[in-house]
Design an enzyme around this catalytic site. Structure first.
Site, PDB file in Angstrom:
ATOM      1  N   GLU A  82       0.828  -1.219   0.000  1.00  0.00           N
ATOM      2  CA  GLU A  82       0.000   0.000   0.000  1.00  0.00           C
ATOM      3  C   GLU A  82       0.857   1.263   0.000  1.00  0.00           C
ATOM      4  OE1 GLU A  82      -2.866   0.135   3.181  1.00  0.00           O
ATOM      5  OE2 GLU A  82      -3.721   2.026   2.455  1.00  0.00           O
ATOM      6  N   LYS A 261      -6.853  -0.692  12.031  1.00  0.00           N
ATOM      7  CA  LYS A 261      -6.345  -1.075  10.701  1.00  0.00           C
ATOM      8  C   LYS A 261      -5.124  -0.215  10.364  1.00  0.00           C
ATOM      9  CE  LYS A 261      -5.996  -1.017   6.054  1.00  0.00           C
ATOM     10  NZ  LYS A 261      -5.093  -0.151   5.270  1.00  0.00           N
ATOM     11  N   ASP A 277       4.332 -14.570  11.460  1.00  0.00           N
ATOM     12  CA  ASP A 277       2.993 -14.975  11.034  1.00  0.00           C
ATOM     13  C   ASP A 277       2.023 -13.817  11.269  1.00  0.00           C
ATOM     14  OD1 ASP A 277       0.462 -16.062  10.804  1.00  0.00           O
ATOM     15  OD2 ASP A 277       0.936 -17.909  11.873  1.00  0.00           O
ATOM     16  N   HIS A 375      -1.899  10.698   1.242  1.00  0.00           N
ATOM     17  CA  HIS A 375      -2.064   9.298   0.833  1.00  0.00           C
ATOM     18  C   HIS A 375      -2.281   9.229  -0.678  1.00  0.00           C
ATOM     19  CE1 HIS A 375      -3.294   5.142   1.062  1.00  0.00           C
ATOM     20  NE2 HIS A 375      -4.519   5.416   0.678  1.00  0.00           N
TER      21      HIS A 375
HETATM   22  P1  HMG Z   1       4.101  15.714   4.467  1.00  0.00           P
HETATM   23  O1  HMG Z   1       3.913  16.530   5.700  1.00  0.00           O
HETATM   24  O2  HMG Z   1       3.677  16.272   3.171  1.00  0.00           O
HETATM   25  O3  HMG Z   1       5.576  15.215   4.373  1.00  0.00           O
HETATM   26  O4  HMG Z   1       3.386  14.330   4.711  1.00  0.00           O
HETATM   27  P2  HMG Z   1       6.917  16.010   4.182  1.00  0.00           P
HETATM   28  O5  HMG Z   1       7.164  16.149   2.702  1.00  0.00           O
HETATM   29  O6  HMG Z   1       6.966  17.236   5.045  1.00  0.00           O
HETATM   30  O7  HMG Z   1       7.935  14.926   4.792  1.00  0.00           O
HETATM   31  C1  HMG Z   1       7.957  14.627   6.157  1.00  0.00           C
HETATM   32  C2  HMG Z   1       8.587  13.261   6.325  1.00  0.00           C
HETATM   33  O8  HMG Z   1       7.677  12.260   5.897  1.00  0.00           O
HETATM   34  C3  HMG Z   1       9.826  13.062   5.484  1.00  0.00           C
HETATM   35  O9  HMG Z   1      10.902  13.616   6.208  1.00  0.00           O
HETATM   36  C4  HMG Z   1       9.873  11.575   5.326  1.00  0.00           C
HETATM   37  O10 HMG Z   1      10.422  10.956   6.455  1.00  0.00           O
HETATM   38  C5  HMG Z   1       8.397  11.226   5.212  1.00  0.00           C
HETATM   39  P3  HMG Z   1      12.438  13.461   5.788  1.00  0.00           P
HETATM   40  O11 HMG Z   1      12.877  12.201   6.487  1.00  0.00           O
HETATM   41  O12 HMG Z   1      12.506  13.371   4.289  1.00  0.00           O
HETATM   42  O13 HMG Z   1      13.115  14.660   6.352  1.00  0.00           O
HETATM   43  N1  HMG Z   1       7.975  11.219   3.812  1.00  0.00           N
HETATM   44  C6  HMG Z   1       8.265  10.262   2.931  1.00  0.00           C
HETATM   45  N2  HMG Z   1       8.954   9.119   3.069  1.00  0.00           N
HETATM   46  C7  HMG Z   1       9.055   8.328   1.968  1.00  0.00           C
HETATM   47  N3  HMG Z   1       8.528   8.637   0.767  1.00  0.00           N
HETATM   48  C8  HMG Z   1       7.832   9.765   0.601  1.00  0.00           C
HETATM   49  C9  HMG Z   1       7.667  10.628   1.716  1.00  0.00           C
HETATM   50  N4  HMG Z   1       7.036  11.809   1.896  1.00  0.00           N
HETATM   51  C10 HMG Z   1       7.242  12.147   3.185  1.00  0.00           C
HETATM   52  N5  HMG Z   1       7.319  10.055  -0.600  1.00  0.00           N
HETATM   53  C11 HMG Z   1       2.754  12.092   4.319  1.00  0.00           C
HETATM   54  C12 HMG Z   1       3.205  13.384   3.682  1.00  0.00           C
HETATM   55  C13 HMG Z   1       2.270  11.126   3.243  1.00  0.00           C
HETATM   56  C14 HMG Z   1       3.929  11.461   5.061  1.00  0.00           C
HETATM   57  C15 HMG Z   1       1.611  12.446   5.331  1.00  0.00           C
HETATM   58  O14 HMG Z   1       0.581  13.069   4.632  1.00  0.00           O
HETATM   59  C16 HMG Z   1       1.056  11.262   6.058  1.00  0.00           C
HETATM   60  O15 HMG Z   1       1.676  10.725   6.961  1.00  0.00           O
HETATM   61  N6  HMG Z   1      -0.171  10.864   5.718  1.00  0.00           N
HETATM   62  C17 HMG Z   1      -0.813   9.704   6.315  1.00  0.00           C
HETATM   63  C18 HMG Z   1      -0.768   8.576   5.327  1.00  0.00           C
HETATM   64  C19 HMG Z   1      -1.236   7.276   5.938  1.00  0.00           C
HETATM   65  O16 HMG Z   1      -1.567   7.165   7.090  1.00  0.00           O
HETATM   66  N7  HMG Z   1      -1.267   6.264   5.102  1.00  0.00           N
HETATM   67  C20 HMG Z   1      -1.712   4.945   5.485  1.00  0.00           C
HETATM   68  C21 HMG Z   1      -2.768   4.476   4.563  1.00  0.00           C
HETATM   69  S1  HMG Z   1      -4.327   5.193   4.937  1.00  0.00           S
HETATM   70  C22 HMG Z   1      -5.039   3.960   5.925  1.00  0.00           C
HETATM   71  O17 HMG Z   1      -5.191   2.873   5.493  1.00  0.00           O
HETATM   72  C23 HMG Z   1      -5.256   4.115   7.384  1.00  0.00           C
HETATM   73  C24 HMG Z   1      -6.339   5.013   7.921  1.00  0.00           C
HETATM   74  O18 HMG Z   1      -7.633   4.692   7.447  1.00  0.00           O
HETATM   75  C25 HMG Z   1      -6.257   4.760   9.413  1.00  0.00           C
HETATM   76  C26 HMG Z   1      -7.184   5.608  10.210  1.00  0.00           C
HETATM   77  O19 HMG Z   1      -8.260   5.981   9.727  1.00  0.00           O
HETATM   78  O20 HMG Z   1      -6.810   5.857  11.392  1.00  0.00           O
HETATM   79  C27 HMG Z   1      -6.053   6.417   7.583  1.00  0.00           C
END
Ligand code: HMG
Length: 395
Positions: A82, A261, A277, A375
């Site tokens: 994902e 989740k 596992d 995301h």
């Molecule tokens: P941002 O603030 O735009 O990130 O967040 P940024 O560009 O300021 O970067 C901050 C740090 O994030 C970076 O710092 C990286 O560590 C990391 P650095 O180390 O570079 O100084 N980072 C990345 N690492 C790898 N590849 C990338 C990348 N971009 C940032 N491309 C971010 C952007 C996506 C991290 C933020 O919006 C976020 O955390 N969103 C949440 C996403 C998430 O939770 N995804 C899981 C799937 S959704 C789900 O299934 C679960 C859910 O339903 C659960 C729930 O409801 O509770 C949501």
């Protein structure tokens, strides 16, 4: 332990990331050959592992950066299909390390086996006789597992319980660094005839329990509100909204399942990378979330007296870092090496921290811009790459 703070790592190309890993000595060319399937699972090794094989399904192997757990940096291997999960974990770890990182602990690594006794003519007498023989049964259970005892493990307790009209004999075993499922099953099958003779009933099921409430991982973190703020969202408001989001999950099963989740996104990814596992971990986690009679949140968030956000997670994490079963997959030793070859307990601590961090990242996104911005940005990137790579169909 390697420094896990690799700023800008996410913006590097695959070739640049590879060069950095090699230059820092984090991984060797041989490790990378394993991860890149050149010497990894083959169709014939897959055919030996499971039944009716006709192919191999591969999943990305990534590294989450920025994690600091109990004062030590750790690079975390994650196997996940994902988009945004690895980015989210790294993001949360970056925020949390600004206030010292995650604190984590794991309980003793005790796994539970069960023998279900049916048809005991004198149940109360059987219960008493089994308890009288407790020490002998523990010795017997350990007697054919000298190597486990040598590694500091072994049977620790024997419990006799009533489940309705049935007697159930439970054995608690310290499985040292092994997850221990096969070991427990062997022990229970070995013990069953003796238990039958003592109890006078019939031993029906003789099997491990995946309700690993004697094998818990716990993590906590403290985050200053100024770290949480972003344009249009003052840090104190984000902090309070994360607490409100936590309370929603604590009170409402429909939200709690999604909250959990999100935690399992991170937990499963490390569990998979380390050859453990994940079905067992999933089953145990959700049962534990319902341990008080109602399904609730595995991680909760509150504000402490200093106005900081405090997160806590507790969940069963019956993981292993030793044993033939988990090392069958050639990438597993590389994953463990990346984390400094942890003990099973230390791995549980790291996984608990990843689960808590994953929850923080998701809640932070949810209470600010919404999940879709970050995301879906990464989803879109992934979809664009797939489209670009798709073969063009001929006429
Ligand atoms: P941002 O603030 O735009 O990130 O967040 P940024 O560009 O300021 O970067 C901050 C740090 O994030 C970076 O710092 C990286 O560590 C990391 P650095 O180390 O570079 O100084 N980072 C990345 N690492 C790898 N590849 C990338 C990348 N971009 C940032 N491309 C971010 C952007 C996506 C991290 C933020 O919006 C976020 O955390 N969103 C949440 C996403 C998430 O939770 N995804 C899981 C799937 S959704 C789900 O299934 C679960 C859910 O339903 C659960 C729930 O409801 O509770 C949501």
């Amino acid at each position: 332990m390697a420094n896990s703070r690799w700023p800008g790592w996410s913006e590097k190309t695959l070739d640049e990331r590879t060069s950095m890993l090699l230059a820092s000595g984090t991984l060797t060319p041989a490790d990378l050959r394993v991860l890149r399937a050149e010497t990894s699972e083959t169709l014939s090794s897959a055919d030996q592992r499971v039944e009716n094989v006709i192919g191999i399904h591969s999943v990305p192997w990534a590294i989450a950066t920025n994690f600091r757990v109990n004062g030590e940096d750790v690079l975390v291997p994650m196997v996940i299909e994902e988009p945004s999960v690895v980015a989210a974990a790294s993001h949360a770890a970056k925020l949390v390390r600004r206030s010292g990182g995650f604190q984590a602990e794991a309980t003793a690594h005790l796994m539970r086996g069960q023998i279900q006794l049916v048809g005991c003519p004198d149940g109360v007498g059987a219960e008493r006789r089994l308890l009288d023989e407790r020490e002998g049964l523990l010795d017997l259970a350990g007697s054919s597992h000298a190597s486990l005892i040598a590694r500091g493990g072994g049977p620790r307790d024997l419990i006799v319980r009533w489940v309705g009209a049935m007697l159930v004999v439970e054995l608690l075993v310290d499985t040292a660094d092994a997850m221990g499922a096969n070991l427990i099953n062997t022990m229970m099958e070995g013990l069953a005839p003796v238990v039958e003779r003592i109890a006078g009933g019939r031993a029906l099921l003789r099997i491990l329990s995946n309700y690993a409430d004697t094998c818990l991982g716990r993590a906590s973190c403290v985050v200053d509100p100024n770290v949480l703020g972003r344009p249009g969202y003052p840090g104190t408001r984000v902090r309070d909204d994360i607490v409100a989001a936590s309370q929603f999950a604590e009170e409402d099963v429909r939200r709690a399942v999604t909250h959990n989740k999100g935690i399992m996104n991170g937990v499963d990814a490390v569990v998979l990378a380390t050859g453990n596992d994940w079905r067992a971990v999933e089953a145990g986690a959700h049962a534990y979330a319902a341990r008080n009679g109602r399904y609730g949140a595995l991680a909760t968030w509150r504000v402490n007296e200093r106005g900081q956000l405090v997160g806590q997670l507790e969940m069963p994490l019956a993981l292993g870092t030793a044993g033939a079963a988990i090392r069958v997959q050639p990438t597993v030793p590389v994953a463990l090496k990346l984390m400094g070859d942890p003990s099973a307990r230390k791995l549980a601590e790291i996984v608990a921290a990843v689960g808590l961090g994953q929850n923080l990242a998701a809640l932070l996104a949810l209470v600010t811009d919404g999940i879709q911005r970050g995301h879906m940005r990464l989803h879109a990137r992934s979809a664009a790459r797939i489209t670009a790579a798709a073969p063009v169909e001929g006429p």
